[in-house]
Design a protein around this motif. Structure first.
Motif, PDB file in Angstrom:
ATOM      1  N   UNK A   1       0.913  -1.302   0.116  1.00 14.69           N
ATOM      2  CA  UNK A   1       0.103   0.137  -0.113  1.00 14.69           C
ATOM      3  C   UNK A   1       1.041   1.075   0.100  1.00 14.69           C
ATOM      4  N   UNK A   2       0.228   2.341  -0.613  1.00 10.49           N
ATOM      5  CA  UNK A   2       0.963   3.682  -0.501  1.00 10.49           C
ATOM      6  C   UNK A   2       0.634   4.521   0.702  1.00 10.49           C
ATOM      7  N   UNK A   3      -0.289   4.152   1.284  1.00 12.23           N
ATOM      8  CA  UNK A   3      -0.422   4.800   2.792  1.00 12.23           C
ATOM      9  C   UNK A   3      -1.422   5.910   2.660  1.00 12.23           C
ATOM     10  N   UNK A   4      -1.971   6.041   1.443  1.00  8.70           N
ATOM     11  CA  UNK A   4      -2.838   7.262   1.085  1.00  8.70           C
ATOM     12  C   UNK A   4      -4.164   6.766   1.026  1.00  8.70           C
ATOM     13  N   UNK A   5      -5.217   7.447   1.312  1.00 10.36           N
ATOM     14  CA  UNK A   5      -6.540   7.018   1.449  1.00 10.36           C
ATOM     15  C   UNK A   5      -7.100   7.341   0.035  1.00 10.36           C
ATOM     16  N   UNK A   6      -7.775   6.662  -0.779  1.00  8.16           N
ATOM     17  CA  UNK A   6      -8.455   6.888  -2.139  1.00  8.16           C
ATOM     18  C   UNK A   6      -9.507   8.301  -1.815  1.00  8.16           C
ATOM     19  N   UNK A   7      -9.454   9.006  -2.860  1.00  5.53           N
ATOM     20  CA  UNK A   7     -10.498  10.253  -2.899  1.00  5.53           C
ATOM     21  C   UNK A   7     -11.863   9.613  -2.541  1.00  5.53           C
TER      22      UNK A   7
ATOM     23  N   UNK B   1     -12.736   7.792  -0.592  1.00  3.01           N
ATOM     24  CA  UNK B   1     -12.893   7.073   0.747  1.00  3.01           C
ATOM     25  C   UNK B   1     -12.735   8.195   1.828  1.00  3.01           C
ATOM     26  N   UNK B   2     -12.057   9.226   1.390  1.00  6.78           N
ATOM     27  CA  UNK B   2     -11.753  10.452   2.081  1.00  6.78           C
ATOM     28  C   UNK B   2     -13.133  10.958   3.082  1.00  6.78           C
ATOM     29  N   UNK B   3     -12.757  11.026   4.421  1.00  3.40           N
ATOM     30  CA  UNK B   3     -13.689  11.691   5.333  1.00  3.40           C
ATOM     31  C   UNK B   3     -14.853  10.537   5.781  1.00  3.40           C
ATOM     32  N   UNK B   4     -14.602   9.361   5.332  1.00  9.35           N
ATOM     33  CA  UNK B   4     -15.200   8.175   5.771  1.00  9.35           C
ATOM     34  C   UNK B   4     -14.892   7.367   6.916  1.00  9.35           C
ATOM     35  N   UNK B   5     -13.950   7.594   7.245  1.00 12.71           N
ATOM     36  CA  UNK B   5     -13.021   6.849   8.313  1.00 12.71           C
ATOM     37  C   UNK B   5     -13.268   7.008   9.661  1.00 12.71           C
ATOM     38  N   UNK B   6     -12.194   7.340  10.499  1.00 10.76           N
ATOM     39  CA  UNK B   6     -12.477   7.491  11.938  1.00 10.76           C
ATOM     40  C   UNK B   6     -13.711   8.559  12.480  1.00 10.76           C
TER      41      UNK B   6
END
Length: 65
Positions: free
Chosen positions: A43-49, A51-56
């Motif tokens: 993995x590259x450690x980045x969040x796909x665009x 999925x941004x804002x949908x995590x924690x």
């Protein structure tokens, strides 16, 4: 008796070897009898665009209700 000496109800040996390659961030070698499967993950450690804002933050908001 099977041709490899196992009983009809006897399974082949199953093993899992973790971190079996140095090139991938994660890897496992799964073996079932003479069959082997190598699985790797990177993995590259980045969040796909998408999925941004949908995590924690989203999970924390749902738990506070």
């Amino acid at each position: 008796m099977r041709h490899d000496g196992r009983q009809p109800d006897e399974l082949r040996e199953i093993t899992f070897e973790r971190d079996c390659t140095h090139q991938a961030a994660g890897s496992v070698l799964a073996s079932v009898g003479g069959t082997r499967l190598l699985c790797t993950a990177s993995g590259d450690g980045d969040v796909p665009s998408c999925a941004r804002g949908r995590g924690t933050a989203r999970g924390a908001a749902a738990r506070s209700r």
